[in-house]
Design a protein around this motif. Structure first.
Motif, short mmCIF file in Angstrom:
data_model
loop_
_atom_site.label_atom_id
_atom_site.label_comp_id
_atom_site.label_asym_id
_atom_site.label_seq_id
_atom_site.Cartn_x
_atom_site.Cartn_y
_atom_site.Cartn_z
N SER A 16 -5.80 81.89 31.81
CA SER A 16 -6.21 82.13 33.19
C SER A 16 -5.24 83.10 33.83
N ARG A 18 -9.32 83.88 36.68
CA ARG A 18 -10.37 84.17 35.71
C ARG A 18 -9.79 84.13 34.30
N GLN A 26 -18.27 79.20 36.28
CA GLN A 26 -17.22 78.24 36.61
C GLN A 26 -16.98 77.30 35.42
N SER A 27 -15.70 77.06 35.13
CA SER A 27 -15.35 76.19 34.01
C SER A 27 -15.82 74.77 34.26
N GLU A 28 -16.11 74.05 33.19
CA GLU A 28 -16.67 72.71 33.29
C GLU A 28 -15.63 71.66 33.66
N ASN A 88 -13.62 71.68 36.16
CA ASN A 88 -13.34 71.70 37.60
C ASN A 88 -11.92 72.17 37.92
N GLY A 138 -11.18 75.20 38.64
CA GLY A 138 -11.26 76.33 39.55
C GLY A 138 -11.21 77.67 38.86
N ASN A 174 -12.69 80.66 36.64
CA ASN A 174 -13.98 81.25 36.30
C ASN A 174 -13.91 81.91 34.93
#
Length: 228
Positions: free
Chosen positions: A42, A47, A142-144, A146, A148, A150
């Motif tokens: 990330s 992202r 969006q990542s699964e 949670n 935050g 992307n």
């Protein structure tokens, strides 16, 4: 396929500037080298790029753009997915995986003798720091977990631009560039889809509103068909 225009920034402190001795004609070649892209982690923009997709896209960009001497970058980010030759300031000459940091790609650019390239040369010669920032198209998912973050899918590298201070006004630049949507045509070119349509719909006339909207929609659809 609809895609967002994405920019990823780096720290100018991570770059080195190579200034060659002047040749017999008095010309001086200036190069910029440093981390141009990162995948697998990330980034500070929240992202994450798939390492496999990044490797594939870097390979395509190298073969189609760098090896054919068309990998041009602009001075500061434009609001378009196209590269404006009049604003070109450098040409990427290499983009290779970092041997000591998996997922990082080290790039090297030759600063051009164009008007904007001369500005970059002057900045470097005067001791200023500049960095590189990728400009690409892709879909954000969006990542699964949670977290935050992307995930970027269907990435397509458009250009690598030269920026004086990537961290300054980042939110403002992102707000302008990343809210734009583009369409991938069948011939592989990205076409900016909505600018003219949005401009035409910005102010509606007081009379014949339905006809006005209808004509704008038909013009918008026709422009896409011509480009595709």
């Amino acid at each position: 396929m609809h895609a967002n225009l994405l920019i990823e920034t780096t720290d100018p402190a991570d770059f080195e500037y190579i200034i060659e001795e002047r040749n017999s004609k008095g010309d001086q070649n200036v190069y910029i080298k440093g981390p141009y892209a990162m995948a697998g982690e990330s980034n500070k923009n929240g992202r994450c790029y798939c390492m496999k997709e990044m490797a594939k896209e870097v390979k395509r960009y190298t073969e189609q753009m760098i090896n054919t001497k068309r990998a041009l970058g602009e001075l500061n980010h434009p609001t378009s997915a196209d590269v404006d030759l009049e604003r070109a300031c450098h040409m990427v000459v290499s983009l290779d995986p970092c041997p000591h940091n998996e997922g990082v790609y080290i790039g090297k650019s030759k600063v051009l003798s164009t008007p904007t390239g001369c500005i970059v040369k002057s900045l470097i010669n005067d001791g200023c720091s500049v960095g590189m920032s990728t400009r690409s198209l892709g879909k954000l998912v969006q990542s699964e977990d949670n977290s935050g973050v992307n995930m970027v899918q269907d990435m397509r590298l458009v250009a690598i631009d030269c920026v004086a201070d990537p961290s300054f006004g980042e939110a403002f630049v992102n707000g302008i560039l990343e809210n734009k949507q583009f369409i991938l045509s069948t011939n592989g070119q990205y076409v900016e889809a909505y600018d003219k349509f949005e401009a035409g719909m910005a102010s509606l006339p007081k009379q014949d509103v339905e006809d006005y909207i209808k004509n704008n929609i038909l013009t918008f659809i026709d422009s896409i068909k011509r480009k595709i």
